[in-house]
Design a protein around this motif. Structure first.
Motif, PDB file in Angstrom:
ATOM      1  N   ASP A   7      17.871  -0.093  -1.418  1.00  0.00           N
ATOM      2  CA  ASP A   7      19.212   0.502  -1.345  1.00  0.00           C
ATOM      3  C   ASP A   7      19.244   1.825  -2.101  1.00  0.00           C
ATOM      4  OD1 ASP A   7      20.348  -1.608   0.148  1.00  0.00           O
ATOM      5  OD2 ASP A   7      20.788  -2.745  -1.679  1.00  0.00           O
ATOM      6  N   HIS A   8      18.662   1.838  -3.289  1.00  0.00           N
ATOM      7  CA  HIS A   8      18.617   3.068  -4.089  1.00  0.00           C
ATOM      8  C   HIS A   8      17.832   4.162  -3.375  1.00  0.00           C
ATOM      9  CE1 HIS A   8      20.559   2.182  -7.989  1.00  0.00           C
ATOM     10  NE2 HIS A   8      20.346   0.927  -7.616  1.00  0.00           N
ATOM     11  N   GLN A   9      16.719   3.800  -2.751  1.00  0.00           N
ATOM     12  CA  GLN A   9      15.927   4.780  -2.001  1.00  0.00           C
ATOM     13  C   GLN A   9      16.756   5.369  -0.857  1.00  0.00           C
ATOM     14  OE1 GLN A   9      12.590   2.143  -1.087  1.00  0.00           O
ATOM     15  NE2 GLN A   9      11.217   3.542  -2.197  1.00  0.00           N
ATOM     16  N   LEU A  10      17.432   4.502  -0.117  1.00  0.00           N
ATOM     17  CA  LEU A  10      18.274   4.966   0.984  1.00  0.00           C
ATOM     18  C   LEU A  10      19.381   5.895   0.484  1.00  0.00           C
ATOM     19  CD1 LEU A  10      18.682   1.737   3.150  1.00  0.00           C
ATOM     20  CD2 LEU A  10      17.692   3.918   3.894  1.00  0.00           C
ATOM     21  N   LEU A  11      20.029   5.525  -0.601  1.00  0.00           N
ATOM     22  CA  LEU A  11      21.112   6.348  -1.145  1.00  0.00           C
ATOM     23  C   LEU A  11      20.604   7.709  -1.608  1.00  0.00           C
ATOM     24  CD1 LEU A  11      23.078   3.615  -3.107  1.00  0.00           C
ATOM     25  CD2 LEU A  11      23.801   4.778  -1.003  1.00  0.00           C
ATOM     26  N   ARG A  12      19.435   7.741  -2.259  1.00  0.00           N
ATOM     27  CA  ARG A  12      18.868   9.020  -2.691  1.00  0.00           C
ATOM     28  C   ARG A  12      18.593   9.921  -1.484  1.00  0.00           C
ATOM     29  NH1 ARG A  12      16.674   6.078  -6.925  1.00  0.00           N
ATOM     30  NH2 ARG A  12      14.814   5.461  -5.809  1.00  0.00           N
ATOM     31  N   LEU A  13      18.021   9.344  -0.440  1.00  0.00           N
ATOM     32  CA  LEU A  13      17.714  10.121   0.769  1.00  0.00           C
ATOM     33  C   LEU A  13      18.994  10.607   1.453  1.00  0.00           C
ATOM     34  CD1 LEU A  13      14.842   7.907   2.197  1.00  0.00           C
ATOM     35  CD2 LEU A  13      14.633  10.310   1.537  1.00  0.00           C
ATOM     36  N   LEU A  14      19.970   9.738   1.585  1.00  0.00           N
ATOM     37  CA  LEU A  14      21.202  10.114   2.269  1.00  0.00           C
ATOM     38  C   LEU A  14      21.998  11.168   1.497  1.00  0.00           C
ATOM     39  CD1 LEU A  14      22.329   6.674   3.706  1.00  0.00           C
ATOM     40  CD2 LEU A  14      21.676   8.703   5.016  1.00  0.00           C
ATOM     41  N   GLN A  15      21.906  11.157   0.159  1.00  0.00           N
ATOM     42  CA  GLN A  15      22.605  12.175  -0.630  1.00  0.00           C
ATOM     43  C   GLN A  15      22.056  13.569  -0.366  1.00  0.00           C
ATOM     44  OE1 GLN A  15      24.438  11.147  -4.743  1.00  0.00           O
ATOM     45  NE2 GLN A  15      22.348  10.387  -4.770  1.00  0.00           N
ATOM     46  N   THR A  16      20.756  13.671  -0.126  1.00  0.00           N
ATOM     47  CA  THR A  16      20.149  14.993   0.067  1.00  0.00           C
ATOM     48  C   THR A  16      19.958  15.333   1.540  1.00  0.00           C
ATOM     49  OG1 THR A  16      17.929  14.066  -0.112  1.00  0.00           O
ATOM     50  CG2 THR A  16      18.928  14.919  -2.136  1.00  0.00           C
ATOM     51  N   GLN A  17      19.865  14.318   2.397  1.00  0.00           N
ATOM     52  CA  GLN A  17      19.592  14.544   3.820  1.00  0.00           C
ATOM     53  C   GLN A  17      20.480  13.633   4.657  1.00  0.00           C
ATOM     54  OE1 GLN A  17      15.379  13.819   4.353  1.00  0.00           O
ATOM     55  NE2 GLN A  17      14.938  14.664   2.344  1.00  0.00           N
ATOM     56  N   GLY A  18      21.771  13.884   4.636  1.00  0.00           N
ATOM     57  CA  GLY A  18      22.739  13.002   5.297  1.00  0.00           C
ATOM     58  C   GLY A  18      22.603  12.908   6.806  1.00  0.00           C
ATOM     59  N   HIS A  28      10.810   6.154   5.615  1.00  0.00           N
ATOM     60  CA  HIS A  28      10.725   6.549   4.206  1.00  0.00           C
ATOM     61  C   HIS A  28      10.839   5.363   3.253  1.00  0.00           C
ATOM     62  CE1 HIS A  28      10.488  10.892   4.413  1.00  0.00           C
ATOM     63  NE2 HIS A  28      11.453  10.908   5.314  1.00  0.00           N
ATOM     64  N   VAL A  29      11.616   4.346   3.628  1.00  0.00           N
ATOM     65  CA  VAL A  29      11.810   3.208   2.718  1.00  0.00           C
ATOM     66  C   VAL A  29      11.001   1.981   3.145  1.00  0.00           C
ATOM     67  CG1 VAL A  29      14.069   3.991   1.942  1.00  0.00           C
ATOM     68  CG2 VAL A  29      13.933   2.403   3.859  1.00  0.00           C
ATOM     69  N   ASN A  30      10.126   2.179   4.138  1.00  0.00           N
ATOM     70  CA  ASN A  30       9.215   1.132   4.584  1.00  0.00           C
ATOM     71  C   ASN A  30       9.950  -0.091   5.140  1.00  0.00           C
ATOM     72  OD1 ASN A  30       6.630   0.235   5.127  1.00  0.00           O
ATOM     73  ND2 ASN A  30       6.401  -0.766   3.127  1.00  0.00           N
ATOM     74  N   LEU A  31      10.897   0.190   6.061  1.00  0.00           N
ATOM     75  CA  LEU A  31      11.623  -0.865   6.781  1.00  0.00           C
ATOM     76  C   LEU A  31      11.574  -0.555   8.266  1.00  0.00           C
ATOM     77  CD1 LEU A  31      14.918  -1.151   4.683  1.00  0.00           C
ATOM     78  CD2 LEU A  31      13.159  -2.905   4.851  1.00  0.00           C
TER      79      LEU A  31
END
Length: 152
Positions: A7-18, A28-31
């Motif tokens: 969840d934290h990985q997804l949030l970090r990515l979405l904050q910079t690359q929405g 990126h998050v291996n899912l």
């Protein structure tokens, strides 16, 4: 809500690359795509993600002046505060409104084209709100940075 590492990985990515696609996020998050989308929907429905937007350059739009205005209300009551907040929310040039402690009641972040337009805004819009006793403005000379991403 209990957030895990993914969840934290997804949030970090979405904050910079929405605008990143679900497939790219999943990689990126291996899912796989479906569990990734499910996590994003869960984060949205629990209001951890509260929206998506384009970051605009104010100067490119002719908005060159940033001002912080400290506002003191004429009376310290729930009714006055509610009226002020409702009125100030309608003003497009007010970007943020915060209740603060100290000798002032509110801190407003206001954007304008120039100092002349800010003066007009204060006199004709903000100053017309009846419950205001005092406004003190601080003009930003130079903004060195403005972070949009939260530390995760």
């Amino acid at each position: 809500m209990n957030l895990d590492k993914k969840d934290h990985q997804l949030l970090r990515l979405l904050q910079t690359q929405g605008r990143t696609s679900v497939s790219e996020l999943a990689t990126h998050v291996n899912l796989s795509d479906t569990p990734c989308l499910r996590r994003i929907k869960k984060l949205e429905s629990s209001n951890v993600i509260c929206g998506y937007h384009a970051a605009l350059n104010p100067r490119a739009l002719g908005l060159n002046v940033l001002v912080y205005a400290f506002v003191r209300l004429s009376q310290n009551s729930v009714g006055a505060a509610q009226m002020f907040e409702e009125q100030v929310e309608k003003l497009n040039h007010v970007l943020e409104c915060s209740v603060i402690s100290g000798s002032y009641d509110y801190l407003l972040k206001i954007i304008a084209a120039d100092l002349e337009s800010y003066e007009s805004f204060v006199k004709h819009k903000l100053g017309s709100i009846n419950c205001i006793a005092n406004i003190e403005s601080t003009v930003v000379l130079k903004q060195t940075f403005s972070k949009k991403q939260l530390p995760l």
